[in-house]
Design a protein around this motif. Structure first.
Motif, mmCIF file in Angstrom:
data_model
loop_
_atom_site.group_PDB
_atom_site.id
_atom_site.type_symbol
_atom_site.label_atom_id
_atom_site.label_comp_id
_atom_site.label_asym_id
_atom_site.label_seq_id
_atom_site.Cartn_x
_atom_site.Cartn_y
_atom_site.Cartn_z
ATOM 1 N N ILE B 35 -10.750 -25.559 -58.431
ATOM 2 C CA ILE B 35 -12.069 -25.849 -59.025
ATOM 3 C C ILE B 35 -12.090 -25.750 -60.547
ATOM 4 O O ILE B 35 -13.041 -26.175 -61.180
ATOM 5 C CB ILE B 35 -13.208 -24.985 -58.419
ATOM 6 C CG1 ILE B 35 -13.071 -23.518 -58.815
ATOM 7 C CG2 ILE B 35 -13.282 -25.160 -56.901
ATOM 8 C CD1 ILE B 35 -14.310 -22.697 -58.521
ATOM 9 N N THR B 36 -11.045 -25.206 -61.156
ATOM 10 C CA THR B 36 -10.943 -25.247 -62.624
ATOM 11 C C THR B 36 -9.830 -26.201 -63.065
ATOM 12 O O THR B 36 -9.319 -26.102 -64.184
ATOM 13 C CB THR B 36 -10.673 -23.846 -63.220
ATOM 14 O OG1 THR B 36 -9.499 -23.312 -62.594
ATOM 15 C CG2 THR B 36 -11.833 -22.904 -62.986
ATOM 16 N N LEU B 38 -8.866 -30.016 -63.781
ATOM 17 C CA LEU B 38 -9.466 -31.330 -64.021
ATOM 18 C C LEU B 38 -8.979 -32.380 -63.031
ATOM 19 O O LEU B 38 -9.755 -33.245 -62.597
ATOM 20 C CB LEU B 38 -9.171 -31.777 -65.459
ATOM 21 C CG LEU B 38 -9.655 -33.172 -65.846
ATOM 22 C CD1 LEU B 38 -11.165 -33.307 -65.704
ATOM 23 C CD2 LEU B 38 -9.210 -33.507 -67.267
ATOM 24 N N ASP B 60 -26.379 -27.786 -61.936
ATOM 25 C CA ASP B 60 -26.018 -26.775 -62.924
ATOM 26 C C ASP B 60 -27.029 -25.656 -62.982
ATOM 27 O O ASP B 60 -28.202 -25.825 -62.673
ATOM 28 C CB ASP B 60 -25.897 -27.387 -64.324
ATOM 29 C CG ASP B 60 -25.184 -26.434 -65.263
ATOM 30 O OD1 ASP B 60 -24.124 -25.925 -64.868
ATOM 31 O OD2 ASP B 60 -25.675 -26.158 -66.364
ATOM 32 N N VAL B 73 -16.823 -20.042 -57.182
ATOM 33 C CA VAL B 73 -17.696 -20.409 -58.300
ATOM 34 C C VAL B 73 -16.932 -20.195 -59.609
ATOM 35 O O VAL B 73 -15.819 -19.687 -59.606
ATOM 36 C CB VAL B 73 -18.998 -19.568 -58.293
ATOM 37 C CG1 VAL B 73 -19.879 -19.950 -57.112
ATOM 38 C CG2 VAL B 73 -18.672 -18.070 -58.275
ATOM 39 N N GLY B 74 -17.569 -20.592 -60.716
ATOM 40 C CA GLY B 74 -16.939 -20.363 -62.014
ATOM 41 C C GLY B 74 -16.110 -21.530 -62.504
ATOM 42 O O GLY B 74 -15.145 -21.348 -63.242
ATOM 43 N N GLY B 75 -16.501 -22.743 -62.105
ATOM 44 C CA GLY B 75 -15.769 -23.928 -62.545
ATOM 45 C C GLY B 75 -16.337 -24.490 -63.846
ATOM 46 O O GLY B 75 -16.846 -23.746 -64.689
ATOM 47 N N PHE B 76 -16.273 -25.805 -63.989
ATOM 48 C CA PHE B 76 -16.585 -26.449 -65.267
ATOM 49 C C PHE B 76 -18.069 -26.508 -65.597
ATOM 50 O O PHE B 76 -18.917 -26.533 -64.709
ATOM 51 C CB PHE B 76 -16.054 -27.888 -65.248
ATOM 52 C CG PHE B 76 -14.570 -27.971 -65.183
ATOM 53 C CD1 PHE B 76 -13.802 -27.654 -66.287
ATOM 54 C CD2 PHE B 76 -13.922 -28.357 -64.017
ATOM 55 C CE1 PHE B 76 -12.419 -27.735 -66.243
ATOM 56 C CE2 PHE B 76 -12.544 -28.447 -63.958
ATOM 57 C CZ PHE B 76 -11.789 -28.132 -65.071
ATOM 58 N N GLU B 77 -18.345 -26.619 -66.884
ATOM 59 C CA GLU B 77 -19.679 -26.954 -67.377
ATOM 60 C C GLU B 77 -19.813 -28.475 -67.244
ATOM 61 O O GLU B 77 -18.882 -29.221 -67.572
ATOM 62 C CB GLU B 77 -19.773 -26.487 -68.841
ATOM 63 C CG GLU B 77 -21.113 -26.695 -69.508
ATOM 64 C CD GLU B 77 -21.296 -28.091 -70.054
ATOM 65 O OE1 GLU B 77 -22.444 -28.544 -70.110
ATOM 66 O OE2 GLU B 77 -20.287 -28.733 -70.420
ATOM 67 N N PRO B 78 -20.973 -28.977 -66.750
ATOM 68 C CA PRO B 78 -21.069 -30.400 -66.389
ATOM 69 C C PRO B 78 -20.830 -31.406 -67.523
ATOM 70 O O PRO B 78 -20.166 -32.424 -67.295
ATOM 71 C CB PRO B 78 -22.501 -30.539 -65.864
ATOM 72 C CG PRO B 78 -22.870 -29.183 -65.389
ATOM 73 C CD PRO B 78 -22.160 -28.219 -66.307
ATOM 74 N N LEU B 79 -21.365 -31.173 -68.712
ATOM 75 C CA LEU B 79 -21.236 -32.216 -69.740
ATOM 76 C C LEU B 79 -19.802 -32.356 -70.249
ATOM 77 O O LEU B 79 -19.344 -33.470 -70.540
ATOM 78 C CB LEU B 79 -22.191 -31.962 -70.906
ATOM 79 C CG LEU B 79 -23.620 -32.460 -70.656
ATOM 80 C CD1 LEU B 79 -24.567 -31.907 -71.711
ATOM 81 C CD2 LEU B 79 -23.666 -33.981 -70.672
ATOM 82 N N THR B 80 -19.099 -31.239 -70.364
ATOM 83 C CA THR B 80 -17.694 -31.338 -70.750
ATOM 84 C C THR B 80 -16.901 -32.019 -69.629
ATOM 85 O O THR B 80 -16.082 -32.902 -69.890
ATOM 86 C CB THR B 80 -17.105 -29.947 -71.078
ATOM 87 O OG1 THR B 80 -17.586 -28.993 -70.129
ATOM 88 C CG2 THR B 80 -17.504 -29.484 -72.460
ATOM 89 N N LEU B 81 -17.184 -31.634 -68.385
ATOM 90 C CA LEU B 81 -16.450 -32.240 -67.270
ATOM 91 C C LEU B 81 -16.716 -33.742 -67.181
ATOM 92 O O LEU B 81 -15.772 -34.540 -67.053
ATOM 93 C CB LEU B 81 -16.839 -31.551 -65.954
ATOM 94 C CG LEU B 81 -16.199 -32.124 -64.690
ATOM 95 C CD1 LEU B 81 -14.674 -32.134 -64.774
ATOM 96 C CD2 LEU B 81 -16.660 -31.355 -63.448
#
Lengths: 444, 444
Positions: B35-36, B38, B60, B73-81
């Motif tokens: 989940i972390t 890409l 989010d 849990v603890g994966g990416f922030e949506p806008l960066t992803l």
């Protein structure tokens, strides 16, 4: 970096729209129509990676810079752009500027952790406190926060951010499907920060990232800025016009590290330089003149007024500067004010001459010459105690970056001053900096 | 969409860590260790694009969701992803959730404009007001902003954001090198907003983006939420458990559009559905049971307590819910509270049964069956006035998305209900929505 490795440069590609020169967009070799086109930046990123540069560096402000009438502005927001460029590149670091004055630590910690995961450990944060009243006015304030208070807020901001990055232990996800335990008790913890500027419970909602903490970069050179850098920064981007000024700054900043328990190698000093490259010195000087010729005086005057905190409108371009305020009365970029004021005084420049001198680097050093002359300059600053490397600011793009990568980098490599291959995986590896240790499990 | 085009579905792939089921990460077919990573999301994005889906949809929150002890849990922030996924895809829309309660309009307008440029017009913003006190406590507040005030702030936030997106005329950059004019006088204008919650001068420092405004999505179904959606949203993501509830919601929301001068086609209603797909109905039900068996009761109880605004700790899992507050006293997600309370009452569920029912979709409809049965359900909701399409919430990933794309989408295509190729370029094109007109030049 081990003791046996010869000391080498660090080089960032500081990318800026059509180029750093304020008239670059008018030059026929530039592509101002592509500043909102991702492929343009992908090409630049690949060029920088071809040159084995340490990082891409993006400046930022949260207001329109300059004047859209006279310059190519209005391109990408840095964190979204670097997230996309992470995919187009494999090795190069990705440094984005983000202000502590107009942001919240939770958002910033999270976005950089996310970029660090996305890029496999290549994120860097250039920490600024913002120096511009136009920025304040996009965030509900009539005036800008006072300079010392900005740095006080920035310090607490960093303290919170680092705690958030450490709120997940590196070994937190155990992913024990059998027991139904994704992470052990205590491996993900609230931070419960209660300070003057921020109250933040945490934990962060992003796992600890490949670098632990993204690389911390800082760019202010005022007293407050230097003290902040000595405490937090791992790389400092600075504007220095002369070797002597560069040496003074270098010595000053490095000497401040000990009181924070840090060694001189834990902070890299990277003056900006705008290299105007020509096949001969005459060609380089001709290119510089060509760019100066293209400057729009009204734009230069507006920029200069901003840097000096003094409205210069209506003054004769061929006359001297008027009396200026003292640095202590400047609430914007204090160190840039002093640099520009001293440059004008030292060289007895008219307003027009000063605008010409600032066109390429906005106060950063501009040097026009052959690839050999540029390599010599960089080597001198490096070996004579003024720099650990440089933020390279091509006056025009994409050609100015191509020329640096294809003509200057090989010379530096031949001299043993710069890597010929990436040897590490993360931006911290490129800079020879350690990964910050996180929290470890306490035996229960 | 022209009048001749038969009405077709809109389908989003709502991606969530190891899958939407809260026990997905324990299932052997999932990859919670990625989940972390890409590449995991790049693969999911390509799968969704292979299925010609309208968009990727990312939820989010600005606090850790759930409990890191019991869920991945603890994966990416949506806008960066999504910025990174823009590069891995060509056609599919990119919808990120961002809260108006814990952000500033200038940042949000800018990041979505930047994503829209990066992706060639594929950005969408799922506007939420946040329903969680843990989020407030990451931003200096002890309690969450009151529900109606959150929506008041959200309205002004949208008004500011739209003005910022329009602060550059579409034709602003003229790039006249000869005259030294990058954009004409008046083509880039301050907005000078002075409101109750925000004062923002503008202009935005990003040029007007391919879609003009990123697609505006909204996900609250309370009274305040529906009124906000009718005024601003172009797509609404909603949780509806039964066809009758879906029809009532659909009719209600569409009927509110006229007072804002909008037609029913200008807002698409997309219920969430968690499809549990099996080769036979028995296989699908067995998979659903398998996931239920893997649920961690302590986690389910915590989530349920949150949704109901009621601490259920210590109550017998096989007993009924205690007395609940009224919706008017809930300051979190009001519509989700009512949905869950009614589901429990209507079906006389014990706490354990309710946790099982909520495991797959957190209140969104879960439907287990063959691809044909799932296609039938979707078609029924679509033709009988409950949906313009669906947010597809695979219970587990990546397989649950593969199955939907490879087994359900072709049935929908055969029935003429879903596109077989992308016909447009932008997310607005996929949804059949117009590009908002910007400011035009005033003859001087």
């Amino acid at each position: 970096m081990s003791a046996e490795t010869p000391r080498q440069f660090h080089l960032n590609a500081f990318l800026m729209n059509a180029g750093h020169h304020d008239a670059a967009w008018r030059h026929p070799r530039t592509q101002p129509e592509r500043i909102t086109d991702l492929s343009y930046f992908q090409e630049l990123a690949r060029t920088a990676e071809r040159g084995k540069l340490d990082s891409l560096f993006l400046a930022d402000g949260v207001a329109l810079w300059g004047n859209a009438r006279y310059n190519a502005v209005g391109g990408f927001e840095p964190l979204t752009l670097l997230s996309a460029l992470a995919v187009a590149t494999e090795h190069i670091g990705l440094i984005a500027t983000v202000s502590t004055t107009f942001n919240e630590p939770f958002h910033v910690a999270r976005k950089f952790a996310s970029l660090d995961h996305l890029s496999g450990g290549r994120a860097g944060w250039n920490i600024v406190t913002s120096g511009n009243v136009a920025e304040a006015r996009n965030f509900g304030r009539e005036e800008h926060l006072e300079h010392a208070l900005r740095y006080e807020r920035a310090s607490e901001f960093l303290d919170v951010t680092k705690q958030l990055w450490d709120s997940w232990r590196d070994d937190a996800p155990v992913i024990d499907r059998e027991r139904g335990v994704y992470s052990e008790e205590g491996a993900v913890s609230a931070i419960g920060h209660r300070g003057t500027h921020f109250r933040v419970d945490g934990p962060l909602n992003v796992q600890r990232s490949p670098q632990g903490h993204p690389l911390l970069v800082q760019a202010g050179s005022s007293e407050d800025g230097k003290e902040f850098a000595a405490r937090y920064a791992e790389a400092v981007f600075t504007a220095q016009q002369t070797l002597a000024d560069g040496q003074t700054f270098y010595k000053d900043l490095k000497s401040r590290l000990a009181k924070y328990g840090r060694g001189p190698q834990q902070l890299k000093i990277l003056p900006g330089i705008c290299p105007v490259i020509g096949g001969t010195e005459a060609e380089a000087l001709a290119l510089e003149d060509e760019l100066t010729e293209l400057q729009v005086p009204a734009y230069g005057l507006q920029q200069l007024s901003g840097m000096l905190g003094t409205d210069l409108t209506g003054l004769p371009l061929d006359g001297p500067l008027p009396d200026l305020p003292e640095e202590q009365d400047i609430n914007g970029n204090k160190s840039r004010f002093t640099l520009v004021a001293e440059l004008a005084r030292r060289e007895e420049l008219t307003i027009r001459q000063l605008i010409a001198r600032l066109g390429g680097g906005r106060g950063h050093r501009v040097f026009a010459g052959t690839p050999e002359q540029i390599a010599d300059q960089l080597e001198t600053w490096f070996t004579e105690g003024a720099a650990d490397g440089f933020n390279i600011m091509p006056p025009y793009l994409p050609g100015g970056l191509d020329d640096f990568v294809d003509q200057v980098v090989p010379l530096l490599q031949d001299r043993g001053l710069f890597r010929t291959e990436y040897t590490g995986r993360t931006l911290r590896d490129h800079y020879g900096l350690e990964r910050p240790a996180g929290r470890t499990a306490v035996a229960s």
